[in-house]
Structure formats: structure tokens, C-alpha cells
Design a protein around this motif. Structure first.
Motif, PDB file in Angstrom:
ATOM      1  N   SER B 190       0.831  -1.198   0.000  1.00 55.25           N
ATOM      2  CA  SER B 190       0.000   0.000   0.000  1.00 55.25           C
ATOM      3  C   SER B 190       0.866   1.249   0.000  1.00 55.25           C
ATOM      4  N   HIS B 192       1.747   3.278  -2.172  1.00 54.27           N
ATOM      5  CA  HIS B 192       1.392   4.386  -3.050  1.00 54.27           C
ATOM      6  C   HIS B 192       0.084   5.039  -2.588  1.00 54.27           C
ATOM      7  N   LYS B 193      -0.509   4.495  -1.512  1.00 56.40           N
ATOM      8  CA  LYS B 193      -1.796   5.038  -1.065  1.00 56.40           C
ATOM      9  C   LYS B 193      -1.591   6.033   0.066  1.00 56.40           C
ATOM     10  N   PRO B 194      -2.397   7.097   0.114  1.00 56.48           N
ATOM     11  CA  PRO B 194      -2.308   8.000   1.266  1.00 56.48           C
ATOM     12  C   PRO B 194      -2.792   7.261   2.516  1.00 56.48           C
ATOM     13  N   ILE B 195      -2.171   7.566   3.633  1.00 58.35           N
ATOM     14  CA  ILE B 195      -2.508   6.891   4.888  1.00 58.35           C
ATOM     15  C   ILE B 195      -3.031   7.883   5.916  1.00 58.35           C
ATOM     16  N   HIS B 219       7.580   4.683   1.987  1.00 55.18           N
ATOM     17  CA  HIS B 219       6.220   4.994   1.572  1.00 55.18           C
ATOM     18  C   HIS B 219       6.240   6.262   0.746  1.00 55.18           C
ATOM     19  N   SER B 221       3.578   8.139  -0.523  1.00 53.91           N
ATOM     20  CA  SER B 221       2.389   8.990  -0.591  1.00 53.91           C
ATOM     21  C   SER B 221       2.231   9.679   0.766  1.00 53.91           C
ATOM     22  N   SER B 284     -11.904   7.325  -0.162  1.00 52.54           N
ATOM     23  CA  SER B 284     -12.028   6.107  -0.967  1.00 52.54           C
ATOM     24  C   SER B 284     -10.719   5.403  -1.272  1.00 52.54           C
ATOM     25  N   ASP B 285      -9.604   6.117  -1.448  1.00 53.64           N
ATOM     26  CA  ASP B 285      -8.365   5.426  -1.805  1.00 53.64           C
ATOM     27  C   ASP B 285      -7.391   5.330  -0.653  1.00 53.64           C
ATOM     28  N   TRP B 286      -7.861   5.677   0.546  1.00 55.50           N
ATOM     29  CA  TRP B 286      -6.966   5.750   1.681  1.00 55.50           C
ATOM     30  C   TRP B 286      -6.875   4.452   2.466  1.00 55.50           C
ATOM     31  N   GLU B 287      -5.703   4.251   3.104  1.00 51.97           N
ATOM     32  CA  GLU B 287      -5.572   3.222   4.127  1.00 51.97           C
ATOM     33  C   GLU B 287      -5.786   3.961   5.446  1.00 51.97           C
ATOM     34  N   ASN B 313      -9.488  -1.647   3.667  1.00 54.36           N
ATOM     35  CA  ASN B 313      -8.418  -0.685   3.948  1.00 54.36           C
ATOM     36  C   ASN B 313      -8.558  -0.023   5.307  1.00 54.36           C
TER      37      ASN B 313
END
Lengths: 121, 326
Positions: B190, B192-195, B219, B221, B284-287, B313
Motif C-alpha cells: 500500500s 502508493h496510497k495516502p494513509i 512509503h 504517498s 475512498s483510496d486511503w488506508e 483498507n
């Protein structure tokens, strides 16, 4: 005749439906308190099982499970209005997923038939 | 024919039989319910043997990484050895290297383990004291960056263990631990995903571990950490986290409190719920990682889910009070 479950896309259809369906339920003040007593992970697993059963997929739910499973909620006042609200959300979820109307109708029929079991009548 | 070993006994698994079928046929009562891989009641941990990918379907990725699987949908590919999940129960000895009081009711405990101890930052261990009292605490340290294990301990009004730690434990004392356990940790796929890390009180501790882990694993993002407290004085790592912000342009620290002292102008006067709603409206795209007391975790889990976060997520670690303290 292929089962509805396979027709609408099997497991991935259930996954997509659960997310939309559960969000609607949590946002609905009429019924969300009946879904708040267990943690989200368990609740989502239950909803997946429920929808899988409704769509005619592999599931071990039966009338007796629905009855005993909702008993404690009936004691907390679960009634027809709440049941209707859930059917409402199920309908709009399937519509949003562009499930053909004829199939939505069949699914709602199956769900509606569970009314007495769910409400302990 | 293949075998499955459970609790030191081997059982035959017939062709086309699942591991659950085999165990039940041999009158081994493990928990189970739906038998189709949905309810997760039969969840088990693999000690040896290749895990058929089918048998991990539907499990959170963190569970999969920890080698958990569902025996009801598992047709083994080779002989397997399994056990109940979360059984890192080997007890190890540690010694206290430091006890740092951050606030009247929060201290940072650093332990040195006698043996090498592998863990993922964000997991938790059980502390076992000399009266055989056992309680779980999350790890804030990182196995590659720190030679010690770091725990953040909050003094609970009726808490036997926290009282013991605050009143009796001294530097150089020995204390036993077991673990690691838990599924609240950073996963490299993960990166590349914003956290979004959200914690209240000492819920901050696993988040600090996860934060460091994300950076050591490059990481790439944004990472946002929201730490909430009733009073601004409870933001016990404020300076450290603002420092971390200066060193890492991908990281942003958001301290929130319901009551703010005059001289704490760098803490937002707001509830966490409102802050998330206003500043992270679509997730929606976050962890998302959520840690703290049970009520808080459930509330934020639901909130971020309704704000678009995908269920898979959302990772949470709820600090559950022992019943006697409730």
C-alpha cells in the motif's frame, strides 16, 4: 437455469452490494441502531452471508437462523417499519448496481418472504 | 493421502475434503459456522505447509500476511500443520531499560528483550508481571531502528497492571512478555496510497510504530496522523511529532483536543470526528488505521467507512477494557 448468484456476478457482486447496502443502513437513523451492537468486521461478514443467501449463492442460513438471530432485536423493538426500511435499501442498492429489474424483483420477493422469521411471528 | 497436524496429532484429509471436514470427522471441535468461508469462525493459523490461495479468500490482507486461513474452504496441496490463531504464546524475559513519565498518567516504558524478538510495528505484546497478571500493550518501537521495545502505558483509574507499572516497576527489573499479536501494521503493497492514522490517548503508540515503518519502507504517498485528547495537555508527543514533520515532507501531524490551554496554540480545538469530516471528506483510496478505546474505534470505523473508505483498507486496534474495570 443459472442461479441469480451466478447471473449477477457471484462473489464480486456480493462484495460490491455489501458496501453500498451497509453504508445506506448506517446512514439511516430509523434502523442503524439495530446494526450497531457488533463490530464492523463481524457485521460485514453477516451481511455478506445474508446477501449470498438472498442471491441463491452458497450459504447455510435458514429460516431458523433468521428467527433466532433476530430475537434479541425484536426484544429491542424491531418491527415492520424497520423491515420495510431494509427492503427499501436492498432495492436501491440493486438498482444502483444496474441489476436487471426482473432479477431485482425475484431477490426482493425472496427477502420479503423472510419477514415473519425475522420479526419472530 | 495428505495429513493435517493439529495440537500434536495428525489427521488424514480425504480427497475433495476440506481441512474442517477432516477435523470434524475426527471429532475435533474447532469453532465453525457457515462452512463456506464467509463468517470466519473457523479461522486458523498455518505453521507448516503451502497455503492454497482459495483458503485465504475474503480475509483481510494483514491476516493473510500473518498466515491465517479458513479451514472450511481449504483443500490442502501438501501436508499441513495448523494451530489456533494468535498463539504467539512463547514467554520471553525482558529487562526495563527506562521509564519516562510524559504526563501524570502516561509513561513510556522501554524494555530490552533477552532473545531477539521479531515483530511488526503496530502489533501488541502481553506484559506478564510477577503476580501473573497479563495485559496487552501496543508496540511503538521499530525492530530495525530500535534495540528496545517501546510501550506507552496509561494509568487506568482501576487498572491493576497500570498501577503496578506506575508504582512498583523500576529500571533494571525483569518483566515477562509474550507475542507479538495483532493485525494493525503497515503493508508494503500500500506504499502508493495516502494513509490516515487516527488515535486517541495512548492509541498513539501503535500509530507511531506504523508511521516509522512506513518511512523505513519508503512509503511514497502522504501520511497524516491525527492524535486526539480530551485536553491539549494529553498530546504527549507533540514536540516529537512536529519535529518528525519537519524532517519528512510527506508527513503531517494533526493534534486535536476538546479543551485547549492558552499556550497550546499549535493544537486544534475540535473533536476528531469533526476534524476528519472537514479535512478528509473523501477517503475512498486511503488506508486508515484507528487505535484507542473500543467506543472510539467503532465510531471512527463507521465514520470513515461512510466517508468512502473501503472496508479492507480500514485497520483498527481497539483497546478493550478488562471486564472488572468497567
Amino acid at each position: 437455469m443459472e442461479s441469480i448468484y451466478n447471473q449477477i456476478g457471484g462473489e464480486s457482486a456480493v462484495d460490491a452490494a455489501v458496501t453500498i447496502f451497509y453504508r445506506k443502513i448506517l446512514k439511516d437513523k430509523r434502523i442503524n441502531r439495530y446494526f450497531n451492537d457488533i463490530d464492523m468486521k463481524t457485521q460485514i461478514a453477516k451481511q455478506k452471508n445474508f446477501l449470498t443467501m438472498l442471491f441463491g449463492g452458497p450459504s447455510h442460513y435458514d429460516g431458523k437462523d433468521l428467527r433466532s438471530g433476530h430475537q434479541h432485536l425484536v426484544k429491542r423493538g424491531l418491527n415492520d417499519k424497520h423491515f420495510d426500511a431494509v427492503i427499501e435499501h436492498l432495492t436501491t442498492t440493486l438498482t444502483e448496481l444496474k441489476v436487471p429489474e426482473k432479477i431485482i424483483f425475484q431477490i426482493i420477493e425472496t427477502a420479503s418472504a423472510a419477514r415473519n422469521d425475522v420479526l419472530g411471528r | 493421502m495428505l495429513t493435517v497436524e493439529y495440537e500434536n496429532k495428525k489427521y488424514l484429509v480425504h480427497e475433495n475434503e476440506s481441512i474442517l471436514d477432516s477435523l470434524l470427522r475426527n471429532n475435533i471441535m474447532i469453532p465453525y459456522s457457515c462452512q463456506v468461508g464467509i463468517c470466519h469462525s473457523c479461522l486458523m493459523h498455518v505453521v507448516e505447509g503451502k497455503i492454497p490461495s482459495e483458503s485465504q479468500k475474503g480475509l483481510p490482507k494483514t491476516y493473510q500476511e500473518e498466515k491465517n486461513f479458513l479451514p472450511c474452504i481449504c483443500k490442502p496441496l501438501e501436508n499441513m500443520k495448523i494451530e489456533r490463531p494468535l498463539t504467539n504464546s512463547k514467554i520471553l524475559n525482558t529487562s526495563v531499560i527506562s521509564i519516562e513519565k510524559k504526563l501524570d498518567d502516561i509513561l513510556i516504558l522501554k524494555l530490552k528483550c533477552d532473545e531477539s524478538f521479531k515483530y511488526k510495528p503496530g502489533q501488541f505484546i502481553n506484559l506478564i508481571n510477577n503476580q501473573n497478571l497479563s495485559r496487552s500493550y501496543s508496540l511503538a518501537s521499530h525492530p530495525d531502528l530500535n534495540s528496545y521495545l517501546e510501550l506507552h502505558i496509561k494509568r487506568c483509574p482501576k487498572g491493576k497492571m497500570s498501577h503496578w507499572i506506575f508504582e512498583e516497576l523500576k529500571v533494571e527489573d525483569n518483566i515477562k512478555i509474550s507475542g507479538p499479536n495483532g493485525y494493525c501494521f503497515y503493508m508494503e503493497n500500500s506504499n502508493h496510497k495516502p494513509i490516515l492514522l487516527v488515535g486517541v490517548g495512548t492509541g498513539l503508540s501503535p500509530l507511531v510504530g506504523i508511521l516509522q515503518d512506513a518511512f523505513t519502507k519508503k512509503h511514497n504517498s502522504a501520511i497524516h496522523l491525527i492524535h486526539g485528547s480530551l485536553h491539549s495537555s494529553g498530546i504527549y508527543l507533540k514536540n516529537e511529532l512536529y519535529e518528525f514533520e519537519k524532517l519528512n515532507k510527506n508527513f503531517k501531524f494533526h493534534p486535536c483536543a476538546l479543551n485547549v490551554d492558552q499556550n497550546d496554540s499549535d493544537i486544534y480545538l475540535t473533536s476528531i470526528q469533526t476534524y476528519i469530516e472537514n479535512n478528509f471528506p473523501v477517503l475512498s483510496d486511503w488506508e486508515v488505521f484507528i487505535c484507542g478505546n473500543e467506543e472510539f474505534v467503532r465510531e471512527i470505523e463507521q465514520q470513515v467507512f461512510l466517508q468512502g473508505a473501503i472496508f479492507e483498507n480500514i485497520h483498527s486496534d481497539a483497546f478493550i477494557k478488562k471486564k472488572s474495570q468497567m
